[in-house]
Design a protein around this motif. Structure first.
Motif, PDB file in Angstrom:
ATOM      1  N   UNK A 100      26.395-105.830 -15.339  1.00  0.00           N
ATOM      2  CA  UNK A 100      25.209-105.615 -16.172  1.00  0.00           C
ATOM      3  C   UNK A 100      24.466-104.355 -15.747  1.00  0.00           C
ATOM      4  N   UNK A 101      24.289-104.180 -14.450  1.00  0.00           N
ATOM      5  CA  UNK A 101      23.605-102.996 -13.937  1.00  0.00           C
ATOM      6  C   UNK A 101      24.362-101.731 -14.317  1.00  0.00           C
ATOM      7  N   UNK A 102      25.663-101.748 -14.195  1.00  0.00           N
ATOM      8  CA  UNK A 102      26.488-100.593 -14.557  1.00  0.00           C
ATOM      9  C   UNK A 102      26.327-100.260 -16.035  1.00  0.00           C
ATOM     10  N   UNK A 103      26.331-101.277 -16.886  1.00  0.00           N
ATOM     11  CA  UNK A 103      26.192-101.058 -18.328  1.00  0.00           C
ATOM     12  C   UNK A 103      24.809-100.515 -18.677  1.00  0.00           C
ATOM     13  N   UNK A 104      23.767-101.050 -18.050  1.00  0.00           N
ATOM     14  CA  UNK A 104      22.399-100.594 -18.312  1.00  0.00           C
ATOM     15  C   UNK A 104      22.240 -99.138 -17.879  1.00  0.00           C
ATOM     16  N   UNK A 105      22.753 -98.810 -16.709  1.00  0.00           N
ATOM     17  CA  UNK A 105      22.666 -97.429 -16.232  1.00  0.00           C
ATOM     18  C   UNK A 105      23.436 -96.479 -17.141  1.00  0.00           C
ATOM     19  N   UNK A 106      24.592 -96.900 -17.606  1.00  0.00           N
ATOM     20  CA  UNK A 106      25.386 -96.056 -18.505  1.00  0.00           C
ATOM     21  C   UNK A 106      24.627 -95.784 -19.806  1.00  0.00           C
ATOM     22  N   UNK A 107      23.985 -96.820 -20.343  1.00  0.00           N
ATOM     23  CA  UNK A 107      23.186 -96.624 -21.563  1.00  0.00           C
ATOM     24  C   UNK A 107      22.002 -95.712 -21.308  1.00  0.00           C
ATOM     25  N   UNK A 108      21.344 -95.880 -20.171  1.00  0.00           N
ATOM     26  CA  UNK A 108      20.165 -95.071 -19.848  1.00  0.00           C
ATOM     27  C   UNK A 108      20.541 -93.599 -19.695  1.00  0.00           C
ATOM     28  N   UNK A 109      21.715 -93.340 -19.176  1.00  0.00           N
ATOM     29  CA  UNK A 109      22.138 -91.954 -18.979  1.00  0.00           C
ATOM     30  C   UNK A 109      22.439 -91.264 -20.306  1.00  0.00           C
ATOM     31  N   UNK A 110      22.689 -92.026 -21.335  1.00  0.00           N
ATOM     32  CA  UNK A 110      22.980 -91.447 -22.656  1.00  0.00           C
ATOM     33  C   UNK A 110      21.713 -91.111 -23.424  1.00  0.00           C
ATOM     34  N   UNK A 111      20.593 -91.700 -23.019  1.00  0.00           N
ATOM     35  CA  UNK A 111      19.342 -91.457 -23.714  1.00  0.00           C
ATOM     36  C   UNK A 111      18.759 -90.117 -23.290  1.00  0.00           C
ATOM     37  N   UNK A 112      18.000 -89.503 -24.172  1.00  0.00           N
ATOM     38  CA  UNK A 112      17.349 -88.244 -23.825  1.00  0.00           C
ATOM     39  C   UNK A 112      15.874 -88.325 -24.210  1.00  0.00           C
ATOM     40  N   UNK A 113      15.087 -87.547 -23.522  1.00  0.00           N
ATOM     41  CA  UNK A 113      13.649 -87.528 -23.786  1.00  0.00           C
ATOM     42  C   UNK A 113      13.382 -86.857 -25.136  1.00  0.00           C
ATOM     43  N   UNK A 114      12.302 -87.242 -25.804  1.00  0.00           N
ATOM     44  CA  UNK A 114      11.941 -86.582 -27.053  1.00  0.00           C
ATOM     45  C   UNK A 114      11.697 -85.086 -26.814  1.00  0.00           C
ATOM     46  N   UNK A 115      12.012 -84.291 -27.781  1.00  0.00           N
ATOM     47  CA  UNK A 115      11.862 -82.830 -27.667  1.00  0.00           C
ATOM     48  C   UNK A 115      10.425 -82.440 -27.319  1.00  0.00           C
ATOM     49  N   UNK A 116       9.453 -83.135 -27.893  1.00  0.00           N
ATOM     50  CA  UNK A 116       8.042 -82.831 -27.625  1.00  0.00           C
ATOM     51  C   UNK A 116       7.711 -83.040 -26.141  1.00  0.00           C
ATOM     52  N   UNK A 117       8.215 -84.119 -25.563  1.00  0.00           N
ATOM     53  CA  UNK A 117       7.980 -84.379 -24.140  1.00  0.00           C
ATOM     54  C   UNK A 117       8.629 -83.295 -23.287  1.00  0.00           C
ATOM     55  N   UNK A 118       9.829 -82.921 -23.638  1.00  0.00           N
ATOM     56  CA  UNK A 118      10.534 -81.860 -22.916  1.00  0.00           C
ATOM     57  C   UNK A 118       9.714 -80.576 -22.935  1.00  0.00           C
TER      58      UNK A 118
END
Length: 80
Positions: free
Chosen positions: A48-66
């Motif tokens: 479960x931890x591996x899957x959650x981390x893998x999903x989190x790594x695919x997400x990116x911050x909104x352009x405005x925040x960047x």
């Protein structure tokens, strides 16, 4: 197949979950997990931890925040 025991199953759990052990070890650990609730629970947590981390790594911050972060960094650099 033989039950490999808790020590080996836990020691090789990460490699097992990534399919990085030989077929014999894969079968032995799988058999152990079927029969040992404690190790099976540990494997579930690790998977479960591996899957959650893998999903989190695919997400990116909104352009405005960047843009805001980069602007702050430039302001700090300019002040020094």
């Amino acid at each position: 197949m033989t039950d490999c025991g808790c020590d080996k199953a836990r020691r090789d759990l990460e490699e097992y979950l990534r399919h990085e052990v030989c077929k014999t070890e894969q079968s032995d650990i799988a058999e152990h997990l079927e029969n040992c609730a404690g190790c099976r629970d540990e494997a579930l947590v690790a998977r479960t931890l591996t899957e959650v981390l893998a999903r989190a790594c695919k997400e990116s911050a909104p352009e405005e925040l960047r843009d805001q972060v980069l602007a702050k960094l430039r302001a700090v650099q300019a002040a020094h």
